[in-house]
Motif scaffolding. Structure first.
Motif, short mmCIF file in Angstrom:
data_model
loop_
_atom_site.label_atom_id
_atom_site.label_comp_id
_atom_site.label_asym_id
_atom_site.label_seq_id
_atom_site.Cartn_x
_atom_site.Cartn_y
_atom_site.Cartn_z
N ASN A 122 -1.66 -2.63 13.36
CA ASN A 122 -0.50 -1.75 13.36
C ASN A 122 -0.68 -0.75 12.23
O ASN A 122 -0.87 -1.13 11.08
N VAL A 123 -0.60 0.54 12.58
CA VAL A 123 -0.95 1.60 11.65
C VAL A 123 0.21 2.56 11.43
O VAL A 123 0.94 2.91 12.37
N LEU A 124 0.38 2.98 10.18
CA LEU A 124 1.32 4.04 9.80
C LEU A 124 0.50 5.23 9.30
O LEU A 124 -0.39 5.05 8.46
N VAL A 125 0.80 6.41 9.82
CA VAL A 125 0.16 7.63 9.34
C VAL A 125 1.20 8.47 8.62
O VAL A 125 2.18 8.92 9.22
N ILE A 140 -6.15 7.39 18.39
CA ILE A 140 -5.68 7.03 19.74
C ILE A 140 -6.82 6.60 20.65
O ILE A 140 -6.60 5.99 21.69
N LYS A 141 -8.06 6.89 20.24
CA LYS A 141 -9.22 6.47 21.03
C LYS A 141 -9.81 5.16 20.53
O LYS A 141 -10.74 4.62 21.12
N HIS A 142 -9.28 4.66 19.42
CA HIS A 142 -9.80 3.44 18.81
C HIS A 142 -9.11 2.22 19.42
O HIS A 142 -7.89 2.08 19.33
N LYS A 143 -9.87 1.33 20.02
CA LYS A 143 -9.31 0.22 20.78
C LYS A 143 -8.68 -0.86 19.91
O LYS A 143 -8.00 -1.75 20.43
N ASN A 144 -8.91 -0.79 18.61
CA ASN A 144 -8.33 -1.80 17.71
C ASN A 144 -7.15 -1.29 16.91
O ASN A 144 -6.76 -1.91 15.92
N VAL A 145 -6.59 -0.17 17.34
CA VAL A 145 -5.51 0.47 16.58
C VAL A 145 -4.28 0.72 17.45
O VAL A 145 -4.41 1.19 18.59
N TYR A 146 -3.13 0.41 16.90
CA TYR A 146 -1.86 0.80 17.53
C TYR A 146 -1.07 1.60 16.49
O TYR A 146 -0.76 1.11 15.40
N ILE A 147 -0.76 2.85 16.82
CA ILE A 147 -0.01 3.70 15.89
C ILE A 147 1.48 3.37 16.01
O ILE A 147 2.13 3.70 17.00
N LYS A 148 1.99 2.71 14.99
CA LYS A 148 3.39 2.26 15.02
C LYS A 148 4.35 3.30 14.44
O LYS A 148 5.45 3.47 14.94
N ASP A 160 -0.25 -3.10 9.19
CA ASP A 160 -1.40 -3.64 8.46
C ASP A 160 -2.05 -2.57 7.60
O ASP A 160 -2.55 -2.87 6.51
N LEU A 161 -2.03 -1.34 8.10
CA LEU A 161 -2.80 -0.27 7.48
C LEU A 161 -1.98 1.00 7.37
O LEU A 161 -1.29 1.38 8.33
N ILE A 162 -2.06 1.64 6.22
CA ILE A 162 -1.38 2.92 5.99
C ILE A 162 -2.43 3.97 5.68
O ILE A 162 -3.24 3.80 4.76
N PHE A 163 -2.45 5.04 6.46
CA PHE A 163 -3.25 6.21 6.14
C PHE A 163 -2.33 7.24 5.49
O PHE A 163 -1.26 7.55 6.04
N THR A 164 -2.72 7.78 4.35
CA THR A 164 -1.93 8.82 3.71
C THR A 164 -2.72 10.13 3.66
O THR A 164 -3.79 10.19 3.05
N LEU A 210 2.68 -4.28 0.22
CA LEU A 210 2.79 -5.73 0.29
C LEU A 210 1.38 -6.32 0.34
O LEU A 210 0.40 -5.61 0.54
N LYS A 211 1.27 -7.63 0.18
CA LYS A 211 -0.04 -8.27 0.07
C LYS A 211 -0.93 -8.04 1.29
O LYS A 211 -2.15 -7.97 1.18
N HIS A 212 -0.32 -7.91 2.45
CA HIS A 212 -1.12 -7.78 3.67
C HIS A 212 -1.47 -6.32 4.00
O HIS A 212 -2.23 -6.07 4.94
N ASN A 213 -0.97 -5.37 3.23
CA ASN A 213 -1.20 -3.95 3.50
C ASN A 213 -2.51 -3.45 2.93
O ASN A 213 -2.90 -3.82 1.81
#
Length: 340
Positions: A5-8, A24-32, A71-75, A90-93
């Protein structure tokens, strides 16, 4: 494998848009979440029509409560803003920053070059500057990853192996780089409104461009001698792409063939780096819309000198693509996933 789960954050700039196009082409990513400030409530298609067929969330204002769900934040934000978000992690980010907030190793250097105090000094020590072909698996131990700038990417990739192998002198390197105007961001037309961007070539940041700081920092990792270089960036009348021309003096016993072999040996197993034949004349056109870097070693009329050419797409290898490459390594995906 479950999707990340990704935040941009900073989703509507040139880099942010390019990042979304790749994600959006990456099969392991969901843009939340897509986050912005002036664009809150709008659809991303407002800024990029090619995204009109994709089911993407509306743009919202960043809130630290979102971090529980990602899980992941892109800034891809103005300098300084990723620091604030890093304090909320958080610890999992995992945070991957495409701006300059975690490129420099100390707060005093950041203040000197970016004219603002760092707001997350403790997180500098917990972060890593990651040029993927150089850093490799080291980033797996870090949850804050600083991506290199576009100009540094184009010059560090050819220079680091040569300096590491003691083939070139480090006291008079000349870096002449030319970039498409997208490298200056969406505000480029206001910032350079009197420059006639579409029909002229402009030098800027002469002698004191901010990217001097990370180029010096990273090259100093590979030499004990005093490093001196001159870096001059230029804006060109094209939207994207960088061509860097690097002038170097050779060490005793070094020659053009040794330089080329050293680079080829170093990058032979690296999917995105192509070392061309000696004296190849390269163009940004060959790397546009790819995560590739092309490098050519050229001879001069002087046997003790060489000219190195390096070309990348500033929005991909110098930005969004490199960030995804770092993501792939960090999360044990195939390094090329979503980038080929």
């Amino acid at each position: 494998m479950p999707k990340l789960n990704v935040l941009v954050a900073g989703s509507t700039g040139y880099i942010g848009i390019q990042l979304i196009k790749l994600l959006i082409k990456h099969k392991n990513v969901y843009i939340k979440y897509l986050c912005g400030n002036s664009s809150v409530g709008k659809n991303i298609v407002t800024f990029e029509k090619s995204l009109n067929l994709k089911k993407l969330p509306k743009i919202v204002k960043y809130n630290k409560s979102f971090l529980k769900n990602v899980d992941l934040i892109f800034t891809a934000l103005p300098n300084g803003e990723a620091q604030t978000i890093s304090n909320d992690l958080l610890k999992h980010n995992v945070l991957i920053d495409l701006a300059a907030d975690f490129r420099l190793n100390n707060a005093s250097s950041y203040l000197k070059w970016y004219k603002q105090k760092h707001k997350s000094i403790s997180n500098i020590r917990k972060s890593i500057y990651s040029l993927p072909e150089i850093t490799g698996n080291k980033i797996k131990k870090f949850n804050i990853i600083g991506c290199p700038g576009c100009y540094p990417t184009s010059v560090l990739l050819p220079l680091i192996p040569l300096i590491k192998n003691n083939l070139i002198k480090v006291d008079n390197i000349i870096l002449d780089s030319k970039s498409g105007y997208s490298g200056a961001g969406r505000s480029v037309h206001k910032k350079y409104k009197n420059k006639n961007l579409y029909e002229s070539l402009s030098a800027y940041g002469v002698g004191f461009h901010r990217h001097n700081s990370e180029i010096e920092q990273e090259l100093n990792n590979y030499t004990k001698k005093k490093l001196t270089f001159t870096f001059t960036p230029h804006l060109t009348p094209m939207f994207r792409g960088i061509l860097s021309t690097i002038y170097v003096d050779l060490k005793k016993g070094a020659n053009i063939k040794k330089l080329r072999k050293t680079l080829n040996d170093h990058y032979i197993k690296k999917s995105f780096i192509k070392v061309l034949k000696i004296n190849s004349l390269i163009s940004t056109n060959d790397v546009i819309n790819t995560n590739n870097c092309h490098i050519s070693i050229c001879e001069t009329k002087y046997k003790n000198k060489a000219i190195i050419l390096s070309s990348i797409d500033n929005l991909i290898k110098g930005g969004a693509g490199q960030a995804i490459q770092n993501m792939n390594i960090r999360f044990d995906f195939k390094e090329t996933k979503g980038l080929k």
